[in-house]
Design an enzyme around this catalytic site. Structure first.
Site, PDB file in Angstrom:
ATOM      1  N   ASP A  21       0.911  -1.257   0.031  1.00  0.00           N
ATOM      2  CA  ASP A  21       0.139   0.021   0.062  1.00  0.00           C
ATOM      3  C   ASP A  21       1.014   1.229   0.119  1.00  0.00           C
ATOM      4  OD1 ASP A  21      -2.534   1.495   0.120  1.00  0.00           O
ATOM      5  OD2 ASP A  21      -3.276   0.055   1.565  1.00  0.00           O
ATOM      6  N   ASP A  64     -10.898   2.021  -3.520  1.00  0.00           N
ATOM      7  CA  ASP A  64     -11.458   1.579  -2.138  1.00  0.00           C
ATOM      8  C   ASP A  64     -12.924   1.961  -2.370  1.00  0.00           C
ATOM      9  OD1 ASP A  64      -9.055   1.409  -0.933  1.00  0.00           O
ATOM     10  OD2 ASP A  64      -8.800   3.217   0.104  1.00  0.00           O
TER      11      ASP A  64
HETATM   12  C1  GLA Z   1      -5.937   1.904   2.133  1.00  0.00           C
HETATM   13  C2  GLA Z   1      -6.215   0.573   1.258  1.00  0.00           C
HETATM   14  C3  GLA Z   1      -7.402  -0.160   1.954  1.00  0.00           C
HETATM   15  C4  GLA Z   1      -6.907  -0.633   3.425  1.00  0.00           C
HETATM   16  C5  GLA Z   1      -6.205   0.365   3.919  1.00  0.00           C
HETATM   17  C6  GLA Z   1      -5.630   0.187   5.393  1.00  0.00           C
HETATM   18  O1  GLA Z   1      -6.750   2.942   2.206  1.00  0.00           O
HETATM   19  O2  GLA Z   1      -6.774   1.063  -0.075  1.00  0.00           O
HETATM   20  O3  GLA Z   1      -7.786  -1.273   0.985  1.00  0.00           O
HETATM   21  O4  GLA Z   1      -5.825  -1.386   3.250  1.00  0.00           O
HETATM   22  O5  GLA Z   1      -5.390   1.320   3.388  1.00  0.00           O
HETATM   23  O6  GLA Z   1      -5.159   1.146   6.007  1.00  0.00           O
END
Ligand code: GLA
Length: 728
Positions: A479, A549
């Site tokens: 991420d 997301d």
């Molecule tokens: C990001 C990702 C999510 C999740 C969060 C965790 O926003 O896109 O899917 O993994 O981080 O903090």
């Protein structure tokens, strides 16, 4: 095939469908002649009208007026300061403080296959017969620089890959102010621009608008390709549709700041330029040093936008992604994020995994919150040690137990970040990108580690490999949850500070190359708050990406539709999530949610612990259906049929390579009375074969010319269906 006609001094790059022609005029100037549909033999020579136009378009000193002007002629690689007043690909400041570059032809070579670009993501060949490469070297004899232009044409794909490299052959330092990867000059301006703008949770919102006079720029200054813009643009003639017409697609294989500039010049010619953004960029090039600008790919289609997209899809699936997962069906995963957020323990995770296994899920991913003291997003990034208050028996124990259930085990990391509240920050308060005596901006309560520094990368590499050498991990979600600010690196000389963002990406790519080489059995998924760095650069290291997301089915129709312009389904991760949707509270049917997610690389993110037995049972058939059709969905040809950006419907079709199975997805967004009947013509089938549709045999030509009525049986908002069409 690449031919150099010595008499005409003309290069002709071609394959079965496309031609790209350039020539050297006045024994010096490399000018662009043609790119488009295949021409067997290009006969004309030096035909660009030499009518001089006006004294406002200057001529190089040694030429009689009118024979050549950088300002008029289409260029292969334009430079600033010597008469080309358009936006240019190259600019430098020389030791005397001045800026003017005049690039002329020096030499060329033609190679079989495609040479590797060191340290950068790129498309590749597996066999020298797949492609040919032309390297043209330009020089500026006054400035003592050379520029290599690389052109690789694939023999069986309508793809040209380009990059540029500059060498300082002088005895003094010079400063590169701009070195873009490619320049494409078109003879007119009758095009639409197609782009993929967006933002967090609203990625890749397909937009099309007519090109106009002046300069039009798509870019990122965020220190990441970002969800605000994809490093992509296409030019299409105004009558081009998904099914017919000409399109030129440009995509930059890079993950940092980029720019794509389109300029319609004073004579209504169009120039497209793309490469590293010159915002907060310059580079000191010492004597003997080179700078390699990253690669871009150009895709030509004379069969509409679907064909352009399919060319990108197969190129990326087969010749950008690497490693053993490239040709493998991807596992159905579940992820605990929306179910638990930071609040979990081993028991809860094992319960979730048990339920997931019973549903037919294949991979369990432990998301954020397993390390340091991370109970919310304010702490612990950089402290990559398991949190024993949540997992007292450790990560290995959890992984082993999950694997004993017959699931694979995956883990979330955000390696490029540091929380100011962390042990790492206490130890190394200067390891993040920051400017001394200037406040550092926080985003999601975190800073960005300085990946341009070797010792910072080494430390994180060591922390990650300590875990990965001990814990059986099958998958990593990588991420990146903020963009760069106050970009500066401790210890770097003032004159080199503006190199930092690009050095950051060179560092990241180096890190990733080592990591994937050490763990070839780990499947990597790229993520950046959803699709915030979903670009071909990251795809070279990570075969799949979290698309957004936003998991709402209706919003996802658009996001995935836009995404399909360049990315194949197998790279595009989508998950069936709960309602009301966590991002926008919308309630949609299970079937609609499942079908949208099952159009791509599928997973589930449901709070399985809170579901009744009946609710769990209702999910099972979808997972079974996906498994049955997974190879078609992940490896088939994807066709956009109806756009949710332009209509109240969304529809796409995925046809397997043998044209035996076609999956026709259709969605109605809002219900309305007295609605029009939608009769959809299919595509991509065998004309003379018969296909079974809902128990009836229909010929391919009937399905493709007459089509099928689609919305008669759909009533209500946000409804969807899929038809499985089988050849008999
Ligand atoms: C990001 C990702 C999510 C999740 C969060 C965790 O926003 O896109 O899917 O993994 O981080 O903090």
């Amino acid at each position: 095939m690449i031919i150099f006609n010595k008499e005409k001094k003309q290069f002709h790059l071609s394959n079965n469908n496309m031609s790209y022609v350039m020539e050297i005029i006045e024994n010096k100037y490399l000018v662009h002649v043609y790119n488009g549909k295949k021409i067997q033999e290009f006969c004309q020579q030096n035909v660009y009208p030499q009518n001089g136009r006006s004294s406002f378009s200057p001529n190089p000193k040694e030429l009689e007026s009118g024979k050549f002007s950088y300002d008029l002629w289409p260029q292969e690689y334009s430079a600033s300061g010597a008469g080309d007043y358009r936006e240019t690909a190259f600019n430098a400041t020389y030791p005397d403080g001045t800026q003017a570059t005049s690039l002329t032809y020096k030499s060329h070579k033609i190679l079989a296959g495609k040479p590797e670009l060191e340290g950068l993501p790129q498309v590749y060949v597996e066999d020298k017969d797949e492609a040919s490469t032309l390297v043209v070297t330009l020089e500026d004899i006054y400035r003592e620089i050379e520029v290599d232009l690389n052109y690789t044409i694939y023999h069986d794909r309508d793809v040209l890959a380009r990059s540029a490299k500059v060498r300082n052959i002088s005895k003094e330092n010079m400063k590169l102010e701009r070195i873009l990867s490619a320049n494409f000059d078109f003879p007119h301006m009758n095009y639409d621009v197609i782009q993929l703008p967006g933002t967090w949770a609203k990625e890749k919102q397909l937009k099309r608008s007519p090109l106009s006079h002046g300069i039009f720029k798509l870019d990122s200054k965020r220190g990441a390709s970002s969800s605000a813009q994809q490093p992509f643009m296409a030019l299409a003639t105004s009558n081009t549709t998904d099914f017919s017409g000409e399109a030129h697609g440009f995509h930059f294989i890079y993950s940092g700041n980029f720019k794509i500039v389109t300029e319609v010049d004073i004579f209504e010619q169009t120039r497209v330029l793309l490469g590293i953004n010159d915002y907060q960029f310059n580079w000191t090039l010492k004597p003997g040093e080179c700078f390699q600008a990253p690669e871009m790919v150009y895709v030509y289609s004379d069969k509409g936008l679907n064909h352009m997209s399919q060319t990108f899809h197969s190129l990326y699936r087969e010749r950008l992604v690497r490693g053993k997962f490239r040709d493998q069906e991807r596992p159905i995963l579940t992820n605990n994020w929306e179910t638990t957020y930071f609040d979990f323990n081993e028991e809860k995770l094992l319960d979730l995994a048990e339920n997931a296994k019973n549903l037919g899920v294949e991979l369990f991913v432990l998301d954020d919150g397993w390390f340091g003291k991370r109970n919310d997003d304010t702490t612990s990034l950089g402290d990559w040690n398991v949190d024993t208050s949540k997992l007292p028996k450790g990560l290995k124990n959890l992984s082993v137990k999950i694997k004993e259930k017959g699931l694979k085990f995956g883990l979330w990391f955000e390696p490029e970040m540091i929380s100011p509240v962390s042990d790492l920050f206490k130890k190394h308060p200067d390891w993040h990108l920051h400017i001394n005596e200037f406040p550092s901006s926080l985003a999601r309560n975190q800073y960005v580690l300085d990946f341009s520094r070797q010792e910072v990368r080494d430390y994180i590499f060591d922390k990650m490999t300590t875990i990965l050498d001990e814990v059986p991990v099958d998958y990593i979600k990588w991420d990146f949850n903020r963009n760069l600010t106050e970009v500066a690196s401790v210890g770097r000389l003032a004159e080199n500070q503006q190199e930092t963002t690009h050095r950051y990406y060179l560092g990241l790519y180096d890190f990733l190359e080592k990591l994937i080489a050490r763990y070839p059995d780990i499947l990597f998924e790229n993520c950046s708050g959803g699709g915030g760095r979903f670009d071909p650069g990251m795809a070279y290291y990570m075969p799949q990406s979290w698309t957004s997301d936003n998991t709402d089915a209706v919003d996802r129709m658009k996001i995935q539709y836009g995404n399909s312009l360049v990315y194949p389904t197998i790279m595009t991760c989508a998950q069936l999530s709960d309602v009301p949707n966590h991002q926008l509270n919308r309630i949609t049917d299970l079937e609609t949610r499942a079908l949208v997610a099952m159009s791509a690389n599928f997973g589930v993110m449901l709070d399985l612990d809170k579901k009744t037995k009946a609710e769990l049972e209702a999910v099972k058939p979808f997972i079974e259906w996906y498994k049955e059709n997974r190879s078609t969905i992940q490896f088939g040809d994807f066709y956009r049929l109806m756009s949710p950006f332009d209509t109240n419907y969304a529809s796409w079709l995925i046809v397997d390579k043998e044209q035996e199975i076609a999956l026709l997805y259709f969605f109605q967004i809002l219900s309305n009375v007295s609605h029009p009947h939608i009769r959809l013509q299919l595509t991509g089938l065998q004309e003379n074969a018969f296909y079974e549709v809902d128990g009836q045999l229909i010929s391919g030509e009937e399905l493709m010319n007459y089509g099928l009525y689609m919305n008669g049986d759909l009533s209500g908002d946000f409804k969807g269906k899929v038809l499985t069409i089988r050849r008999k």
